[in-house]
Design an enzyme around this catalytic site. Structure first.
Site, PDB file in Angstrom:
ATOM      1  N   ASP A  67     -62.311 -28.139 -23.038  1.00 33.60           N
ATOM      2  CA  ASP A  67     -63.340 -29.223 -22.425  1.00 33.60           C
ATOM      3  C   ASP A  67     -63.627 -30.373 -23.161  1.00 33.60           C
ATOM      4  O   ASP A  67     -64.847 -30.809 -23.386  1.00 33.60           O
ATOM      5  CB  ASP A  67     -64.625 -28.383 -22.284  1.00 33.60           C
ATOM      6  CG  ASP A  67     -64.456 -27.183 -21.242  1.00 33.60           C
ATOM      7  OD1 ASP A  67     -63.473 -27.033 -20.770  1.00 33.60           O
ATOM      8  OD2 ASP A  67     -65.579 -26.503 -21.238  1.00 33.60           O
ATOM      9  N   LYS A 141     -61.451 -24.391 -15.181  1.00 28.25           N
ATOM     10  CA  LYS A 141     -62.334 -23.113 -15.112  1.00 28.25           C
ATOM     11  C   LYS A 141     -63.556 -23.648 -14.223  1.00 28.25           C
ATOM     12  O   LYS A 141     -64.123 -24.545 -14.474  1.00 28.25           O
ATOM     13  CB  LYS A 141     -62.469 -22.538 -16.412  1.00 28.25           C
ATOM     14  CG  LYS A 141     -63.143 -23.574 -17.380  1.00 28.25           C
ATOM     15  CD  LYS A 141     -63.510 -22.896 -18.770  1.00 28.25           C
ATOM     16  CE  LYS A 141     -64.071 -23.639 -19.824  1.00 28.25           C
ATOM     17  NZ  LYS A 141     -65.364 -24.151 -19.474  1.00 28.25           N
ATOM     18  N   CYS A 174     -68.580 -22.530 -24.484  1.00 32.49           N
ATOM     19  CA  CYS A 174     -67.354 -22.128 -23.984  1.00 32.49           C
ATOM     20  C   CYS A 174     -66.190 -22.064 -24.968  1.00 32.49           C
ATOM     21  O   CYS A 174     -65.432 -20.987 -24.852  1.00 32.49           O
ATOM     22  CB  CYS A 174     -66.759 -23.582 -23.291  1.00 32.49           C
ATOM     23  SG  CYS A 174     -67.500 -23.913 -21.875  1.00 32.49           S
TER      24      CYS A 174
END
Length: 240
Positions: A67, A141, A174
């Site tokens: 990310d 995701k 995450c």
């Protein structure tokens, strides 16, 4: 009939029994249980006798960047320390290229209209400093855990990689959830501390936990059992 006190009577009985009775060994002391080493706290990994960090084998490793997206440099999710973390990610990518280690990008994508990471929005885009090179796969995701309902696991299986070097954002969300999931899937997990970042968040009691404290707590918890936390890219560059 004599009425000696009990202790005195017991002593006379031992004398009457002779030297052999006097020579009987004393009862063994009760076992003592230690609550931990006297030197202080210890990791669960050390308690299990697994304190030696495995050597990272480039032939078995994959670098996973989680990310690295625009959402984390502006707006409500802007993180502290992003420039330094992205600089470390660049160093890690250079190390990976030099050692033929595959680089995998993970991208959070939320439904259109979502408050953050909305598909097609500027915040959803991968930062230019971490943009995928030609041939580097991107795994999208919906959940913090990058293995949840994605093709990350099949991709790693095709690549034959069992050691994961994880970087990215946010540390407590995450990165944390992906590290724990990877551990549960029997990967050897390494997290590069300098290549992640955090933001301050409110606690359940209304107090605010600073970004630095949250990042430190997250990495400390991961290092207890789930991952080997490396201080910086220099550890890989030095072959440690």
């Amino acid at each position: 009939m004599s009425t000696y006190p009990l202790a005195l009577a017991g002593g006379l009985m031992l004398l009457a029994a002779g030297p052999a009775a006097l020579a009987q060994p004393a009862p063994a002391p009760a076992p003592k249980f230690s609550s931990g080493p006297s030197s202080g706290p210890i990791t669960l990994r050390d308690l299990r006798g697994a304190s030696a960090r495995p050597v990272i084998d480039p032939a078995s490793a994959a670098l996973v960047i989680i990310d690295a997206q625009q959402e984390y440099v502006r707006g409500p999710l802007a993180l502290e320390g992003m420039p330094q973390a992205l600089a470390e990610i660049r160093r890690l990518r250079a190390w990976a290229a030099a050692h033929h280690v595959p680089v995998i990008h993970v991208q959070q994508v939320s439904p259109p209209g979502s408050a953050v990471f909305a598909a097609g929005s500027p915040g959803d885009e991968i930062l230019p400093e971490a943009a995928p090179a030609p041939g580097e796969p991107v795994v999208t995701k919906l959940y913090p855990n990058a293995f949840n309902k994605t093709d990350l696991q099949p991709l790693l299986q095709r690549l034959g990689r069992r050691q994961l070097i994880l970087t990215g954002f946010m540390a407590h969300m995450c990165l944390d959830s992906t590290s724990r999931a990877a551990f549960d899937l029997d990967y050897q997990v390494f997290v590069v501390a300098s290549a992640t970042a955090e933001r301050a968040i409110p606690g359940p009691d209304g107090s605010v936990l600073s970004a630095a404290d949250l990042r430190r707590a997250t990495l400390t918890a991961l290092n207890d059992r789930f991952a080997w936390v490396l201080p910086s890219a220099a550890a890989l560059e030095a072959g440690e």
